[in-house]
Design an enzyme around this catalytic site. Structure first.
Site, PDB file in Angstrom:
ATOM      1  N   ASP A   8     -38.258  12.306  11.041  1.00  0.00           N
ATOM      2  CA  ASP A   8     -38.638  10.973  11.556  1.00  0.00           C
ATOM      3  C   ASP A   8     -39.301  10.992  12.946  1.00  0.00           C
ATOM      4  O   ASP A   8     -38.944  10.174  13.814  1.00  0.00           O
ATOM      5  CB  ASP A   8     -37.410  10.042  11.599  1.00  0.00           C
ATOM      6  CG  ASP A   8     -36.794   9.809  10.216  1.00  0.00           C
ATOM      7  OD1 ASP A   8     -37.311  10.362   9.234  1.00  0.00           O
ATOM      8  OD2 ASP A   8     -35.787   9.073  10.140  1.00  0.00           O
ATOM      9  N   LYS A 106     -38.019   7.934   2.946  1.00  0.00           N
ATOM     10  CA  LYS A 106     -36.677   7.406   2.674  1.00  0.00           C
ATOM     11  C   LYS A 106     -36.545   6.016   3.258  1.00  0.00           C
ATOM     12  O   LYS A 106     -37.334   5.622   4.132  1.00  0.00           O
ATOM     13  CB  LYS A 106     -35.626   8.347   3.290  1.00  0.00           C
ATOM     14  CG  LYS A 106     -35.787   8.476   4.796  1.00  0.00           C
ATOM     15  CD  LYS A 106     -34.876   9.527   5.372  1.00  0.00           C
ATOM     16  CE  LYS A 106     -35.034   9.634   6.855  1.00  0.00           C
ATOM     17  NZ  LYS A 106     -34.677   8.418   7.597  1.00  0.00           N
ATOM     18  N   CYS A 151     -30.319  10.052  11.862  1.00  0.00           N
ATOM     19  CA  CYS A 151     -30.979  10.736  10.741  1.00  0.00           C
ATOM     20  C   CYS A 151     -30.864  12.255  10.818  1.00  0.00           C
ATOM     21  O   CYS A 151     -30.710  12.920   9.790  1.00  0.00           O
ATOM     22  CB  CYS A 151     -32.418  10.267  10.616  1.00  0.00           C
ATOM     23  SG  CYS A 151     -32.452   8.540  10.055  1.00  0.00           S
TER      24      CYS A 151
HETATM   25  C1  VGL Z   1     -32.982   6.129  12.111  1.00  0.00           C
HETATM   26  C2  VGL Z   1     -31.834   4.201  12.562  1.00  0.00           C
HETATM   27  C3  VGL Z   1     -32.487   3.553  11.547  1.00  0.00           C
HETATM   28  C4  VGL Z   1     -33.246   7.563  12.465  1.00  0.00           C
HETATM   29  C5  VGL Z   1     -33.641   5.499  11.078  1.00  0.00           C
HETATM   30  O1  VGL Z   1     -34.340   8.073  12.146  1.00  0.00           O
HETATM   31  O2  VGL Z   1     -32.349   8.184  13.079  1.00  0.00           O
HETATM   32  N1  VGL Z   1     -32.074   5.480  12.838  1.00  0.00           N
HETATM   33  N2  VGL Z   1     -33.396   4.213  10.804  1.00  0.00           N
END
Ligand code: VGL
Ligand code: ZN
Length: 202
Positions: A8, A106, A151
């Site tokens: 991410d 995702k 994540c």
């Molecule tokens: C994430 C919160 C919501 C992350 C993704 O990538 O850690 N955190 N969505």
């Protein structure tokens, strides 16, 4: 075979984005340098529809960072982030993406959040990341990215469970909450994961 998994590294998780991880920008140079040590690089992308139920904005009267029950699971409500096709969902333009062989998206189901790159938060659906890595004969998995306490943590937990020898490269992750990261780290070590520095990667 060892692989590097980028979690991410998207504009919304970097200062200036809608769910900024403090210092998130600082990992990118480290991640770019690390890539030369790996033959296989894969990435995940948080990829939500605009009506995703993890967004506080989709629950009138609720505020970001409040916790609710979402279809039987505890859910932190987040500021809207990583909306499919938006600039915020793109990888940071500072990230070298040339060597990324596969991208696993995702969080596409509005009814359930998905922190891990392997499974949704209810462990109901897989992204096929484990099958992909096993098909590539990966046994050692090195994890970097954002956020360390969400994540990255949930991905590492599933990686250990899937049987990968799992490393978290500490100077290539940043957390939303430092206390949460401390707990996450202790849990990962307890489960058999290893925390290393990028300088230790050969
Ligand atoms: C994430 C919160 C919501 C992350 C993704 O990538 O850690 N955190 N969505
Ligand atoms: Zn998300």
């Amino acid at each position: 075979m060892k692989a590097l998994l980028l979690i991410d590294i998207q504009n919304d998780f970097i200062p200036g984005g809608t769910l900024p991880v403090p210092g998130g920008n600082e990992i990118i140079e480290v991640v770019n340098k690390l890539q030369s040590h790996f033959d296989l690089i894969a990435a995940t992308q948080d990829w939500h529809p605009a009506d995703h139920k993890s967004f506080a904005t989709n629950h009138p009267g609720k505020k970001a960072f409040e916790e609710i029950d979402l279809n039987g699971l505890a859910q932190v409500l987040w500021p809207a982030h990583c909306v499919q096709g938006s600039q915020g969902a793109e990888f940071s333009s500072a990230l070298n993406t040339n060597k990324i062989e596969a991208i696993f998206r995702k969080g596409t189901d509005r009814e359930i959040d998905s922190y891990s790159g392997f499974y949704d938060n209810g462990h109901r659906k897989s992204t096929a990341l484990a099958q992909y890595l096993k098909g590539k004969k990966v046994n050692d998995l090195y994890i970097v990215g954002l956020a360390a306490d969400y994540c990255v943590y949930y991905t590492a937990k599933d990686a250990i469970k899937e049987g990968f020898t799992t490393y978290i490269i500490e100077d290539a992750v940043r957390a939303i909450n430092d206390e949460g990261y401390k707990r996450a780290k202790a849990d990962l070590i307890n489960k058999g994961g290893t925390i290393i520095q990028s300088s230790e990667v050969r």
